[in-house]
Motif scaffolding. Structure first.
Motif, PDB file in Angstrom:
ATOM      1  N   GLN A 110       2.284 -14.123   0.835  1.00 10.56           N
ATOM      2  CA  GLN A 110       2.143 -13.350   2.067  1.00 10.56           C
ATOM      3  C   GLN A 110       0.731 -13.398   2.656  1.00 10.56           C
ATOM      4  O   GLN A 110       0.560 -13.072   3.830  1.00 10.56           O
ATOM      5  CB  GLN A 110       2.558 -11.896   1.803  1.00 10.56           C
ATOM      6  N   ASN A 151       7.876  -8.996  -9.749  1.00  3.60           N
ATOM      7  CA  ASN A 151       7.935  -8.009  -8.679  1.00  3.60           C
ATOM      8  C   ASN A 151       9.357  -7.900  -8.143  1.00  3.60           C
ATOM      9  O   ASN A 151       9.925  -8.887  -7.661  1.00  3.60           O
ATOM     10  CB  ASN A 151       7.018  -8.410  -7.521  1.00  3.60           C
ATOM     11  N   GLU A 152       9.947  -6.722  -8.257  1.00  3.64           N
ATOM     12  CA  GLU A 152      11.214  -6.391  -7.593  1.00  3.64           C
ATOM     13  C   GLU A 152      12.333  -7.417  -7.801  1.00  3.64           C
ATOM     14  O   GLU A 152      12.814  -7.996  -6.822  1.00  3.64           O
ATOM     15  CB  GLU A 152      10.990  -6.213  -6.089  1.00  3.64           C
ATOM     16  N   MET A 181      15.161  -7.168  -5.444  1.00  2.00           N
ATOM     17  CA  MET A 181      15.010  -7.712  -4.096  1.00  2.00           C
ATOM     18  C   MET A 181      15.169  -9.230  -4.106  1.00  2.00           C
ATOM     19  O   MET A 181      15.928  -9.778  -3.331  1.00  2.00           O
ATOM     20  CB  MET A 181      13.638  -7.363  -3.528  1.00  2.00           C
ATOM     21  N   TYR A 230       9.497   2.931  -1.042  1.00  2.00           N
ATOM     22  CA  TYR A 230       9.181   3.037   0.389  1.00  2.00           C
ATOM     23  C   TYR A 230       9.922   4.147   1.114  1.00  2.00           C
ATOM     24  O   TYR A 230       9.406   4.702   2.065  1.00  2.00           O
ATOM     25  CB  TYR A 230       9.494   1.704   1.102  1.00  2.00           C
ATOM     26  N   TRP A 267       0.711  -0.481  -0.322  1.00  2.00           N
ATOM     27  CA  TRP A 267       1.089  -1.733   0.342  1.00  2.00           C
ATOM     28  C   TRP A 267       0.854  -1.577   1.821  1.00  2.00           C
ATOM     29  O   TRP A 267       1.482  -0.750   2.434  1.00  2.00           O
ATOM     30  CB  TRP A 267       2.563  -2.070   0.077  1.00  2.00           C
ATOM     31  N   PHE A 314       2.166  -4.160   7.777  1.00  2.00           N
ATOM     32  CA  PHE A 314       2.002  -3.211   6.676  1.00  2.00           C
ATOM     33  C   PHE A 314       0.534  -2.978   6.309  1.00  2.00           C
ATOM     34  O   PHE A 314       0.244  -2.186   5.418  1.00  2.00           O
ATOM     35  CB  PHE A 314       2.738  -3.717   5.435  1.00  2.00           C
TER      36      PHE A 314
HETATM   37  C1  GBH Z   1       8.468  -5.163  -1.047  1.00  2.75           C
HETATM   38  O1  GBH Z   1       9.743  -5.614  -0.828  1.00  2.75           O
HETATM   39  C2  GBH Z   1       7.755  -6.400  -1.456  1.00  2.75           C
HETATM   40  O2  GBH Z   1       7.345  -6.373  -2.796  1.00  2.75           O
HETATM   41  C3  GBH Z   1       6.658  -6.796  -0.548  1.00  2.75           C
HETATM   42  O3  GBH Z   1       6.394  -8.138  -0.736  1.00  2.75           O
HETATM   43  C4  GBH Z   1       7.038  -6.458   0.872  1.00  2.75           C
HETATM   44  O4  GBH Z   1       6.128  -6.975   1.791  1.00  2.75           O
HETATM   45  C5  GBH Z   1       7.117  -4.961   0.966  1.00  2.75           C
HETATM   46  O5  GBH Z   1       8.008  -4.437   0.034  1.00  2.75           O
HETATM   47  C6  GBH Z   1       7.518  -4.444   2.340  1.00  2.75           C
HETATM   48  O6  GBH Z   1       8.824  -4.842   2.666  1.00  2.75           O
HETATM   49  O7  GBH Z   1      16.300  -4.055   7.243  1.00  2.75           O
HETATM   50  O8  GBH Z   1      17.562  -2.356   6.084  1.00  2.75           O
HETATM   51  O9  GBH Z   1      18.100  -4.695   5.788  1.00  2.75           O
HETATM   52  C7  GBH Z   1      10.624  -4.895  -0.064  1.00  2.75           C
HETATM   53  C8  GBH Z   1      11.499  -5.901   0.637  1.00  2.75           C
HETATM   54  C9  GBH Z   1      12.689  -6.524   2.497  1.00  2.75           C
HETATM   55  C10 GBH Z   1      12.971  -4.317   1.621  1.00  2.75           C
HETATM   56  C11 GBH Z   1      13.374  -6.143   3.740  1.00  2.75           C
HETATM   57  C12 GBH Z   1      13.723  -3.939   2.873  1.00  2.75           C
HETATM   58  C13 GBH Z   1      14.950  -4.807   4.776  1.00  2.75           C
HETATM   59  C14 GBH Z   1      15.997  -3.753   4.644  1.00  2.75           C
HETATM   60  N1  GBH Z   1      12.057  -5.398   1.862  1.00  2.75           N
HETATM   61  N2  GBH Z   1      14.329  -5.098   3.485  1.00  2.75           N
HETATM   62  S1  GBH Z   1      17.063  -3.716   6.041  1.00  2.75           S
END
Ligand code: GBH
Length: 506
Positions: free
Chosen positions: A46, A193-194, A197, A338, A444, A460
């Motif tokens: 990123q 990480n996650e 996800m 989040y 973040w 972010f």
């Molecule tokens: C984290 O992932 C990651 O670790 C980080 O890299 C990322 O930048 C950060 O959070 C912020 O997103 O629009 O309702 O379908 C979270 C990954 C991807 C979670 C997008 C929410 C969209 C949900 N995110 N996702 S929705």
């Protein structure tokens, strides 16, 4: 006033002369414990850019965004990103400006091992991370290193990626190289990480790399590889590095808080079920005393698989020796959080899918500030921290990500300021009032970066980055001063602490 103080002193003297340890004065509720880690987080793909410089190999994200540029909202990719590969010294100064004592960043596996394997070791990649680590330490900032934040070497995708159980071997060798080269200075490690996800990269064609479209199958299959890879890396550290490096190894799991829509037993069960499918799928094998995938996950995936006419469950089996190998392999619990949402029992998601197997329907909690998919509900984090601690007692928790997003151009980021005051206060309540053991918080994100499929449209960063300027200049947003003050004083100002929404409405 004077008299009562004198009485306290006398009482303390009496106690100590009797050999009873004097209880130190209680810490104020708005204050962090000594030694607490406070900082910001990023991830290699990123922010680094330099996608093919100095011998770096291609990652699955390079590959996918080059092959299908329209997958991201603005056709953005990671070729240059925030150019942190060249600007890392400046980024360390941004951390200094934040009064951070910790920085969480990730290593790009293909920058160190361009083929994913140890046949090619890219010294320039190792040099880069040595420079970052040394620059941090020279500025009094502790590095926290994520080994895997989603940028798998493309060469390993040719082998099928994470659903291929052999990748655990490759990950082990990569981790060994990281421990050997950086472990003398890095005390905080995260394996993954996650996973909940990035397993979307195997359930959807468009959500995450690699875009392997096998929902409800490959995303469970890879869980076994990830858990074994994590466990073997932890055991490698235990056996070969811990005695001299004395660090901590954990994993970061993502969890939203799911507030039951009503106070029915059914909705409470739906909340618990979703937490088990999202967090427990990964946490139960590592952090619970029984080990293995959670019972409710095993039962529901097996039942649905049978209904679909399959000969076996879509969820892989862990053998008794695998369960044993994985159990207890963490020194702390990394948590990314989040937002919160309402939840009720029902049917949603495609068939088959993890969401459909969970059998839940979520909805937005009204009445809270919202940006994109983030709803600013601080008490949700407090509840989640209590849930993690109650469900997996004995592990200190490190909140490795938490943050707010704005559209481009917002420097007076009042939404982020409100969000951070609330969530940091929720953490303090969890520690000081609920007794949840916690060791750190990295917000973040340090700088605006490539927000995966949202490209550069969703910001972010605590610091803004001008993506129209080839120099990628950084500018502090208003939130930097607020967080820098909290980090300096190791406390949230009392008024903000009291005003924070850390208690759910009854
Ligand atoms: C984290 O992932 C990651 O670790 C980080 O890299 C990322 O930048 C950060 O959070 C912020 O997103 O629009 O309702 O379908 C979270 C990954 C991807 C979670 C997008 C929410 C969209 C949900 N995110 N996702 S929705």
């Amino acid at each position: 006033m004077r008299r009562s103080l004198a009485l306290v002193v006398v009482a303390a003297l009496v106690c100590s002369t009797q050999g009873v340890p004097v209880k130190p004065p209680a810490r104020a509720a708005n204050r962090f414990p000594d030694g607490f880690h406070l900082g910001a987080a990023t991830a290699a793909f990123q922010i680094e850019g330099a996608w093919n410089e100095d011998g770096k190999g291609e990652s699955i994200w390079d590959h996918m965004l080059h092959a299908q540029p329209n997958l991201t909202k603005d056709s953005g990719n990671g070729d240059v990103a925030a150019d942190s590969y060249h600007k890392y010294k400046e980024d360390v100064q941004l951390l200094v400006g934040l009064n951070a004592n910790c920085y969480r960043f990730s290593l790009s596996w293909p920058r160190i091992l361009p083929t994913g394997d140890t046949n090619v070791i890219n010294q320039a990649g190792i040099d880069y991370y040595n420079n970052v680590i040394n620059e941090l330490l020279a500025n009094g900032i502790e590095p926290m290193v994520t080994l895997y934040h989603w940028d798998l070497p493309q060469e390993l995708q040719k082998l099928g990626g994470w659903p291929n159980i052999e990748l655990a071997d490759y990950f082990l060798e990569y981790a060994r190289i990281a421990f050997e080269n950086f472990g003398d200075r890095v005390q905080l490690w995260l394996t993954f990480n996650e996973p909940n996800m990035f397993c979307n990269g195997y359930s959807s064609a468009t959500d995450f790399a690699p875009g392997a479209n096998a929902s409800g199958i490959a995303d469970y299959m890879m869980a076994k590889t990830i858990l074994l890879a994590h466990a073997r890396v932890y055991r490698l550290y235990d056996q070969h590095f811990r005695f001299k490096q004395r660090g901590k190894v954990g994993i970061t799991l993502d969890g939203a808080w799911y507030e039951p829509l009503t106070n029915s037993k059914e909705d409470a069960d739906a909340s618990e079920r979703q937490l088990q499918f999202e967090v427990g799928l990964w946490a139960n094998p590592i952090f619970s005393s029984q080990g293995n995938f959670p019972k409710v996950v095993r039962q529901r995936v097996a039942a649905n698989s049978k209904k679909e006419g399959r000969a076996r469950s879509r969820l892989p089996t862990l053998s008794p020796s695998e369960i044993h190998l994985i159990k207890g392999t963490a020194d702390f619990f990394g948590l990314n959080h989040y937002f919160s949402s309402f939840i009720t029992s029902g049917s949603s998601g495609q068939e088959p899918s993890k969401l459909h197997d969970a059998g839940v329907v979520t909805s937005t909690i009204p009445g809270y500030p919202t940006a994109y998919w983030i709803t600013d509900v601080p008490w949700g984090l407090r509840k989640l921290l209590n849930w993690v601690h109650d469900t997996y007692p004995g592990y200190p928790i490190f909140v490795t990500e938490n943050g707010w997003a704005d559209p481009p151009g917002v420097l007076n980021d009042t939404g982020r300021i409100h969000y951070l005051r609330g969530y940091v206060s929720a953490i303090l309540r969890a520690i000081n009032e609920d007794g949840v053991p916690m060791i750190g918080y990295t917000s973040w994100s340090l700088i605006d970066n490539l927000e995966w499929m949202d490209g550069y449209t969703m910001k972010f960063g605590l610091y803004s980055v001008d993506y129209d300027d080839p120099e990628r200049p950084r500018t502090p947003k208003a939130s930097v001063a607020v967080l820098a003050d909290i980090y300096k004083n190791k406390a949230v100002p009392w008024k903000d602490f009291e005003n924070a929404n850390t208690t759910p409405p009854s």
